[in-house]
Design an enzyme around this catalytic site. Structure first.
Site, PDB file in Angstrom:
ATOM      1  N   LYS A 121       0.839  -1.207   0.000  1.00 37.27           N
ATOM      2  CA  LYS A 121       0.000   0.000   0.000  1.00 37.27           C
ATOM      3  C   LYS A 121       0.877   1.260   0.000  1.00 37.27           C
ATOM      4  CE  LYS A 121      -0.375  -0.281   5.047  1.00 37.27           C
ATOM      5  NZ  LYS A 121      -1.191  -0.818   6.151  1.00 37.27           N
ATOM      6  N   ARG A 132     -10.663   0.425  14.819  1.00 42.54           N
ATOM      7  CA  ARG A 132     -10.595   1.070  13.509  1.00 42.54           C
ATOM      8  C   ARG A 132     -11.719   0.556  12.618  1.00 42.54           C
ATOM      9  NH1 ARG A 132      -4.819   1.222  10.460  1.00 42.54           N
ATOM     10  NH2 ARG A 132      -5.229  -0.988  10.136  1.00 42.54           N
ATOM     11  N   HIS A 170      -6.271  -7.181  13.414  1.00 41.72           N
ATOM     12  CA  HIS A 170      -5.052  -6.359  13.411  1.00 41.72           C
ATOM     13  C   HIS A 170      -4.792  -5.897  14.833  1.00 41.72           C
ATOM     14  CE1 HIS A 170      -1.977  -4.082  11.376  1.00 41.72           C
ATOM     15  NE2 HIS A 170      -2.455  -2.912  11.708  1.00 41.72           N
ATOM     16  N   ARG A 185       0.756 -10.657   6.864  1.00 42.51           N
ATOM     17  CA  ARG A 185       0.674  -9.431   6.066  1.00 42.51           C
ATOM     18  C   ARG A 185       1.951  -8.644   6.355  1.00 42.51           C
ATOM     19  NH1 ARG A 185      -4.151  -9.570   9.106  1.00 42.51           N
ATOM     20  NH2 ARG A 185      -3.447  -7.743  10.256  1.00 42.51           N
ATOM     21  N   TYR A 222      15.433  31.638   3.655  1.00 44.07           N
ATOM     22  CA  TYR A 222      14.284  32.470   4.040  1.00 44.07           C
ATOM     23  C   TYR A 222      14.347  32.800   5.528  1.00 44.07           C
ATOM     24  CZ  TYR A 222      11.957  31.342  -0.381  1.00 44.07           C
ATOM     25  OH  TYR A 222      11.632  31.222  -1.711  1.00 44.07           O
ATOM     26  N   CYS A 275      13.977  25.015   1.948  1.00 49.87           N
ATOM     27  CA  CYS A 275      13.044  25.626   0.985  1.00 49.87           C
ATOM     28  C   CYS A 275      12.170  24.538   0.362  1.00 49.87           C
ATOM     29  CB  CYS A 275      13.801  26.355  -0.116  1.00 49.87           C
ATOM     30  SG  CYS A 275      15.099  27.441   0.469  1.00 49.87           S
ATOM     31  N   MET A 276      11.290  24.950  -0.542  1.00 47.61           N
ATOM     32  CA  MET A 276      10.420  23.980  -1.206  1.00 47.61           C
ATOM     33  C   MET A 276      11.236  22.973  -2.035  1.00 47.61           C
ATOM     34  SD  MET A 276       7.266  24.701  -3.828  1.00 47.61           S
ATOM     35  CE  MET A 276       6.352  25.758  -2.722  1.00 47.61           C
ATOM     36  N   ASP A 277      12.287  23.473  -2.703  1.00 46.18           N
ATOM     37  CA  ASP A 277      13.011  22.634  -3.665  1.00 46.18           C
ATOM     38  C   ASP A 277      14.501  22.515  -3.396  1.00 46.18           C
ATOM     39  OD1 ASP A 277      10.526  22.779  -5.293  1.00 46.18           O
ATOM     40  OD2 ASP A 277      11.170  24.860  -5.519  1.00 46.18           O
TER      41      ASP A 277
HETATM   42  C1  LIG Z   1      -0.482  -1.690   6.927  1.00 47.80           C
HETATM   43  C2  LIG Z   1      -1.049  -2.925   7.494  1.00 47.80           C
HETATM   44  C3  LIG Z   1      -0.243  -4.061   7.689  1.00 47.80           C
HETATM   45  C4  LIG Z   1       1.258  -4.039   7.539  1.00 47.80           C
HETATM   46  O1  LIG Z   1       1.834  -3.582   8.749  1.00 47.80           O
HETATM   47  P1  LIG Z   1       3.397  -3.529   8.976  1.00 47.80           P
HETATM   48  O2  LIG Z   1       3.546  -3.005  10.348  1.00 47.80           O
HETATM   49  O3  LIG Z   1       3.926  -2.548   7.967  1.00 47.80           O
HETATM   50  O4  LIG Z   1       3.929  -4.889   8.778  1.00 47.80           O
HETATM   51  C5  LIG Z   1      -0.859  -5.230   8.080  1.00 47.80           C
HETATM   52  N1  LIG Z   1      -2.201  -5.278   8.292  1.00 47.80           N
HETATM   53  C6  LIG Z   1      -2.991  -4.199   8.150  1.00 47.80           C
HETATM   54  C7  LIG Z   1      -4.447  -4.325   8.413  1.00 47.80           C
HETATM   55  C8  LIG Z   1      -2.449  -2.988   7.756  1.00 47.80           C
HETATM   56  O5  LIG Z   1      -3.231  -1.910   7.629  1.00 47.80           O
END
Ligand SMILES: *Cc1c(COP(=O)(O)O)cnc(C)c1O
Length: 369
Positions: free
Chosen positions: A38, A138, A168, A220, A265, A311-313
């Site tokens: 992601k 969540r 999670h 995951r 700046y 700065c920005m860049d």
């Molecule tokens: C982002 C996410 C992960 C990955 O977590 P890490 O700490 O980067 O391994 C796993 N499960 C869910 C639901 C997440 O949102």
């Protein structure tokens, strides 16, 4: 967004490091690994990271949005893909079209999806993973009766394939494991009430896999794949993680200024003596925060302080002596005997390395090695 290839600033992504981290995780967990890609692969680049992950044994992918999943499909990745968040119910047809599994957190969502799907003559089913909220607060089902109701609904519907169940954990990266155990107990209890188990049962992000004994047959894997310790500096890595990302640029101008010259700046810095000052073409628009004023970069193995406002860049650094224009500047990574890690920057910004990596803007080209 114009990716700025014609500027010496670039993020270098070591795909071999990502492959090694995944292989180590597969050996460690003895579970299937879904690579969490992601947010543009945590800033490392969605598609190249996904390809490297698949090459090293990841059997699927997790994304945060449907669009991220579609992009993987459009680049020919055929492995299972799970969207970890809730998608809009009107997008279920897209999920089916691209064979992307989605997360379900309520019966009402299923009912609305069913309504849309029943109007189409689809042969394929919408693959769903049921999310349980065991204490993250969540997304997810909160009670076993709601989950059982959803499962019966899925079983009776011709439109869904119940592919997974997951949760999670909020504190898997902390030394105190009491809340983790509470959440884990809640998930176990939920599993024990199910009529049968789906293909994937998963409750491990990187931290849970590294530091806890948990349920399930799939991990995951996010941050550890990128070679970063999920806990920051709090817990020991159980296998050596290899960071994949470096950030480099070059000095585009080097000048000798007399004492009392203003830099940047607001003229927040004035040369305290005659000094060599270099300019680096990266700024806050690249995700290199203004709060890094006073931090440092590496040139020829030496730390050079960032002076004046970022700065920005562009930003300016104080040099210990003259360096040639075009000298390599390391903002993240190794240079000589010195190293700046994403964690060092996170410490400076009082945040986590996850955020620092994600903030690197798409203007910075990613170069793969
Ligand atoms: C982002 C996410 C992960 C990955 O977590 P890490 O700490 O980067 O391994 C796993 N499960 C869910 C639901 C997440 O949102």
């Amino acid at each position: 967004m114009a990716v700025s290839y014609h500027r010496p600033t670039k993020a270098i992504i070591d795909l071999e490091a990502i492959r090694q981290n995944i292989k180590q995780e597969i050996n460690w967990s003895k579970k299937e690994v879904f690579a969490v890609v992601k947010a543009n692969g945590y800033g490392h680049g969605l598609v190249p990271v996904a390809i490297a992950a698949a090459e090293s044994g990841a059997s699927g992918f997790c994304v945060a949005t449907l669009d991220e999943g579609i992009e993987l499909r459009q680049h020919g990745l055929m492995q299972p893909i799970l969207v970890l968040s809730v998608i809009s119910v009107q997008d279920v047809l897209l999920a089916i079209k691209y064979d992307i599994s989605i997360t379900v957190t309520s019966l009402s969502w299923l009912e609305k999806a069913q309504h849309i799907l029943s109007e189409e003559s689809f042969s394929s089913l919408l693959k769903v993973h049921i999310k349980i909220d065991t204490g993250m607060g969540r997304i997810g089902f909160l009670t076993s009766s709601d989950v059982l109701e959803a499962i019966s609904f899925i079983d009776e519907s011709p439109n869904f394939n119940w592919e997974g169940i997951f949760t999670h954990y909020a504190t898997a990266d902390q030394i105190d494991s009491s809340y983790w155990k509470k959440q884990h107990g809640c998930f176990e209890k939920m599993l024990s009430k199910l009529p049968y188990l789906p293909t994937y049962v998963h409750d491990s992000n990187s931290a849970t896999s590294l530091w806890h004994h948990s349920q399930g047959n799939m991990v995951r894997l996010g941050i550890a794949m990128y070679g970063l310790n999920p806990s920051g500096r709090a817990m020991e890595e159980v296998y050596p993680l290899k960071p994949a990302l470096s950030l480099e640029s070059e000095l585009i101008q080097v000048k000798y200024l007399t004492q009392g010259a203003g830099i940047g700046y607001g003229k927040t810095y004035e040369t305290t003596e005659n000094q060599w000052i270099g300019t680096v073409p990266i700024g806050y628009a690249d995700g290199y925060s203004r709060k890094l004023q006073g931090f440092y970069v590496l040139i020829e193995g030496k730390r050079c302080e960032i002076v004046g406002r970022i700065c920005m860049d562009q930003l300016m650094v104080r040099l210990p002596h003259e360096f040639p224009e075009g000298s390599k500047v390391t903002l993240i990574g190794r240079n000589g005997d010195e190293q700046i890690t994403l964690q060092d920057i996170a410490d400076q910004l009082e945040t986590i390395h996850y955020e620092v990596a994600c903030l690197l803007s798409p203007r910075i080209p990613r170069e793969y090695k």
